[in-house]
Design an enzyme around this catalytic site. Structure first.
Site, mmCIF file in Angstrom:
data_model
loop_
_atom_site.group_PDB
_atom_site.id
_atom_site.type_symbol
_atom_site.label_atom_id
_atom_site.label_comp_id
_atom_site.label_asym_id
_atom_site.label_seq_id
_atom_site.Cartn_x
_atom_site.Cartn_y
_atom_site.Cartn_z
ATOM 1 N N TYR A 63 21.868 39.731 55.457
ATOM 2 C CA TYR A 63 20.700 39.049 56.087
ATOM 3 C C TYR A 63 20.973 38.593 57.588
ATOM 4 O O TYR A 63 19.928 38.605 58.313
ATOM 5 C CB TYR A 63 20.116 38.013 55.243
ATOM 6 C CG TYR A 63 20.914 36.521 55.158
ATOM 7 C CD1 TYR A 63 20.423 35.576 55.967
ATOM 8 C CD2 TYR A 63 21.973 36.367 54.139
ATOM 9 C CE1 TYR A 63 21.345 34.297 55.908
ATOM 10 C CE2 TYR A 63 22.599 35.256 54.288
ATOM 11 C CZ TYR A 63 22.278 34.323 55.141
ATOM 12 O OH TYR A 63 23.286 32.778 55.038
ATOM 13 N N ASP A 111 18.780 37.287 49.124
ATOM 14 C CA ASP A 111 19.340 37.595 50.503
ATOM 15 C C ASP A 111 19.230 38.983 50.740
ATOM 16 O O ASP A 111 19.324 39.161 51.979
ATOM 17 C CB ASP A 111 20.830 36.968 50.438
ATOM 18 C CG ASP A 111 20.659 35.411 50.616
ATOM 19 O OD1 ASP A 111 19.900 34.920 50.625
ATOM 20 O OD2 ASP A 111 21.687 34.740 50.239
ATOM 21 N N HIS A 155 16.840 32.164 43.314
ATOM 22 C CA HIS A 155 17.410 32.543 44.427
ATOM 23 C C HIS A 155 18.312 33.665 44.245
ATOM 24 O O HIS A 155 18.377 34.561 45.176
ATOM 25 C CB HIS A 155 18.216 31.400 45.124
ATOM 26 C CG HIS A 155 18.944 31.313 46.350
ATOM 27 N ND1 HIS A 155 17.818 31.537 47.615
ATOM 28 C CD2 HIS A 155 20.086 31.631 46.988
ATOM 29 C CE1 HIS A 155 18.620 31.766 48.623
ATOM 30 N NE2 HIS A 155 20.135 31.721 48.467
ATOM 31 N N LYS A 156 19.146 33.595 43.276
ATOM 32 C CA LYS A 156 20.049 34.768 42.892
ATOM 33 C C LYS A 156 20.118 34.580 41.578
ATOM 34 O O LYS A 156 19.924 33.754 40.756
ATOM 35 C CB LYS A 156 21.460 34.676 43.191
ATOM 36 C CG LYS A 156 21.615 34.583 44.962
ATOM 37 C CD LYS A 156 22.989 34.560 45.482
ATOM 38 C CE LYS A 156 22.898 34.305 47.164
ATOM 39 N NZ LYS A 156 24.303 33.896 47.559
ATOM 40 N N TYR A 159 22.356 32.088 40.213
ATOM 41 C CA TYR A 159 21.575 30.805 40.359
ATOM 42 C C TYR A 159 20.299 30.758 39.541
ATOM 43 O O TYR A 159 19.323 30.439 40.287
ATOM 44 C CB TYR A 159 21.429 30.394 42.067
ATOM 45 C CG TYR A 159 22.712 30.342 42.591
ATOM 46 C CD1 TYR A 159 23.935 29.670 41.991
ATOM 47 C CD2 TYR A 159 22.995 30.884 43.943
ATOM 48 C CE1 TYR A 159 25.225 29.790 42.812
ATOM 49 C CE2 TYR A 159 23.931 30.987 44.607
ATOM 50 C CZ TYR A 159 25.190 30.406 44.140
ATOM 51 O OH TYR A 159 26.221 30.416 44.781
ATOM 52 N N ASP A 166 15.774 28.735 51.769
ATOM 53 C CA ASP A 166 16.198 29.938 52.436
ATOM 54 C C ASP A 166 15.707 31.171 51.822
ATOM 55 O O ASP A 166 15.519 32.099 52.544
ATOM 56 C CB ASP A 166 17.909 30.060 52.008
ATOM 57 C CG ASP A 166 18.621 28.786 52.030
ATOM 58 O OD1 ASP A 166 17.934 27.763 51.857
ATOM 59 O OD2 ASP A 166 19.919 28.672 52.376
ATOM 60 N N GLY A 239 14.285 25.315 58.517
ATOM 61 C CA GLY A 239 14.173 26.478 59.490
ATOM 62 C C GLY A 239 13.734 27.742 58.991
ATOM 63 O O GLY A 239 12.620 28.197 59.331
ATOM 64 N N TRP A 240 14.449 28.242 58.170
ATOM 65 C CA TRP A 240 14.039 29.270 57.420
ATOM 66 C C TRP A 240 12.443 29.350 56.826
ATOM 67 O O TRP A 240 11.860 30.159 56.892
ATOM 68 C CB TRP A 240 14.892 29.702 56.060
ATOM 69 C CG TRP A 240 16.247 29.811 56.388
ATOM 70 C CD1 TRP A 240 17.497 29.392 55.755
ATOM 71 C CD2 TRP A 240 16.922 31.083 57.161
ATOM 72 N NE1 TRP A 240 18.509 29.544 56.074
ATOM 73 C CE2 TRP A 240 18.258 31.007 56.952
ATOM 74 C CE3 TRP A 240 16.361 31.955 57.991
ATOM 75 C CZ2 TRP A 240 19.189 31.535 57.774
ATOM 76 C CZ3 TRP A 240 17.093 32.776 58.591
ATOM 77 C CH2 TRP A 240 18.604 32.805 58.337
#
Length: 396
Positions: A63, A111, A155-156, A159, A166, A239-240
Site C-alpha cells: 500500500y 492493506d 483489518h486483517k 486481527y 488505517d 491522517g489515514w
C-alpha cells in the site's frame, strides 16, 4: 560624435534587454522550484524504480509504495516521466491476464486493497485490458472480507474483530471509485457505513480525537475492557482517516444520504486536530495529545496527511475557506521542521514513523512507550507520498 552616442544607446538597450530576460527564464522554469517536483525528483534520482525504494529488494504489492507512486503520477501533466514511474512499477507485478504476483486474497488483508487504486488510474488513462482484468479480484476480496457484528471490515484475518483507522483509507476510496465507474451504487453505502462506524467506535467524546483502533471482542490486551478502544491517539492513524474522507467524497454522489454526515465528521475531526497542533512549530506530534512529553516527537507523515485533507477539503467546499490558509501555513511549518537538503544535494523528509500496529507477535500493546519507540525512518513512503499530495493540492 553621433556614432559614439548611438553606440552608447545601443549598449544600454542591450543591457536592458538582457536584464529583462532573466526573470522570464526563471518564470519558465518555475515548476522545477515547486516542492512537489523537488520531492518527486529526489525520489526518482535516488531510485530507478519504486521496487527498490528505501532498501527494498524486490517489487511488492504494498500500500505504501503504491501510494508514493500514485502521488508522483499526479505530476504527469508536467512531464510524462512522472506517470511512467508508477506504470513501470505496476507492470512489474501485473501480467497480461491481470494476475498479480504476491497478492494473496485468502489473507484478507485490507492493506492489499489500496494498491488497486493504481489499477483504476492506469485502466482509465491507458485503456490497457490487463489493468481492467485485475480489478475484480479486489472486489471479490471485499465481498468476502470478514466483518465485525456491526458491519465493519476486519483489518486483517489475523486481527479478528478489529477496525483500525488505517484500514478505512486502504479500502474506502477504491470502493467508492469502483462504485461510480462501474454503476455499482451499493458500495457507496458500504463505504459510508465503514467511515461513520469507525468514527463512532474510536472517537473520544472529550477531545474529539480518534483512537488508533477498536476491538469489538474486547479481548485484546491493548483494548479498553469497557469501550474496546486502543489507548492512544496515533498521528498517522488519524491522517489515514481524514484522507479517506476527502478522497471518498470525490466519488460519493451529491444526493447520497450519508454525504452530509461525512462532511460533518471531517469538520469535527480536523477541528479536534487543530487543538493539538504544536503552538510553536505548527506541526503535529507522534502521540497527538501528549505534546512535548518525554520521548514524544514531531512526526511528518500525520502532519502531511492533515495538510492534504485540509487543502483538498477547503478547495472542494467541504471545509471553510480559512482552512486553505491554515494548510498553507502548516505546509511552511512542515517544510521548516521536516525537510532537509541531504548530502547528495537532494531534499529529504525526516522524522517519519516507520510503522505502528497493534497485537501480533511480538505483541504490540499500544502503550505510549510503544508508539514513541517504533523506528523513525527518513524518506519513508508514508510521509513522502502525502507530502507530494499536499504540495500538489496547494500548488506548492
Amino acid at each position: 560624435m553621433m556614432q559614439k552616442i548611438l553606440m552608447t544607446i545601443t549598449a544600454i538597450l542591450t543591457l536592458f534587454i538582457l536584464s529583462c530576460s532573466a526573470p522570464v527564464k526563471k518564470e519558465e522554469n518555475k515548476t522545477t522550484e515547486k516542492w512537489s517536483i523537488k520531492m518527486a525528483e529526489a525520489v526518482m534520482h535516488r531510485y530507478d524504480t519504486l521496487a527498490y525504494y528505501n532498501g527494498r529488494t524486490r517489487a511488492g504489492w504494498s500500500y505504501d509504495v503504491s501510494l508514493l507512486g500514485a502521488a508522483i503520477y499526479k505530476l504527469g501533466d508536467v512531464d510524462q516521466k512522472y506517470s511512467d514511474y508508477l506504470k513501470i512499477f505496476i507492470d512489474m507485478l501485473v501480467d497480461k491476464n491481470g494476475n498479480i504476483e504476491r497478492y494473496d486474497m485468502e489473507k484478507y488483508n485490507i492493506d492489499l486493497i489500496r494498491p488497486a487504486t493504481c489499477l483504476q488510474i492506469l485502466a482509465n488513462d491507458t485503456g490497457e485490458e490487463k489493468y481492467k482484468k485485475a480489478i475484480p479480484q479486489f472486489i471479490e476480496q471485499m465481498e468476502k472480507h470478514p466483518k465485525t457484528e456491526t458491519g465493519g471490515f476486519w483489518h486483517k484475518k489475523r486481527y479478528p474483530w478489529q477496525i483500525w483507522l488505517d484500514g478505512v483509507y486502504m479500502a474506502a476510496p477504491f470502493l467508492s471509485q469502483y462504485a461510480t465507474e462501474n454503476n455499482q451504487p451499493q458500495w457507496h453505502s458500504v463505504v459510508t457505513h465503514e467511515i461513520l462506524l469507525a468514527y463512532e467506535k474510536t472517537v473520544d467524546p472529550e477531545t474529539g480525537l480518534l483512537y488508533h483502533a477498536w476491538d469489538e471482542s474486547k479481548e485484546q490486551r491493548w483494548s479498553n475492557p469497557n469501550t474496546g478502544q486502543s489507548p492512544h491517539f496515533w498521528s498517522r492513524a488519524m491522517g489515514w482517516y481524514v484522507m479517506a474522507i476527502v478522497d471518498v467524497l470525490d466519488f460519493l454522489p451529491e444526493d447520497h444520504p450519508d454525504r452530509p454526515a461525512l462532511i460533518e465528521t471531517l469538520n469535527k475531526t480536523l477541528e479536534a486536530l487543530l487543538k493539538v497542533r504544536d503552538p510553536e512549530k505548527g506541526v503535529w506530534h507522534q502521540v497527538l495529545d501528549m505534546g512535548r512529553a518525554e520521548g514524544n516527537y514531531l512526526e511528518g507523515s500525520g502532519t502531511a496527511m492533515y495538510i492534504y485533507a485540509m487543502a483538498k477539503g477547503a478547495k472542494k467546499g467541504y471545509l471553510a475557506k480559512s482552512y486553505l490558509d491554515i494548510a498553507n501555513a502548516a505546509f511552511n511549518d512542515m517544510v521548516d521542521t521536516f525537510i532537509i537538503t541531504d548530502e547528495d544535494g537532494l531534499i529529504s523528509m525526516v522524522n517519519i514513523c516507520g510503522s505502528c500496529g497493534l497485537g501480533g507477535n511480538p505483541y504490540r500493546d499500544g502503550s505510549y512507550d510503544y508508539y514513541i519507540n517504533e523506528k523513525i525512518v527518513k524518506n519513508d513512503t508514508k510521509g513522502v507520498g502525502p507530502f507530494i499530495l499536499a504540495a500538489i493540492e496547494l500548488n506548492r
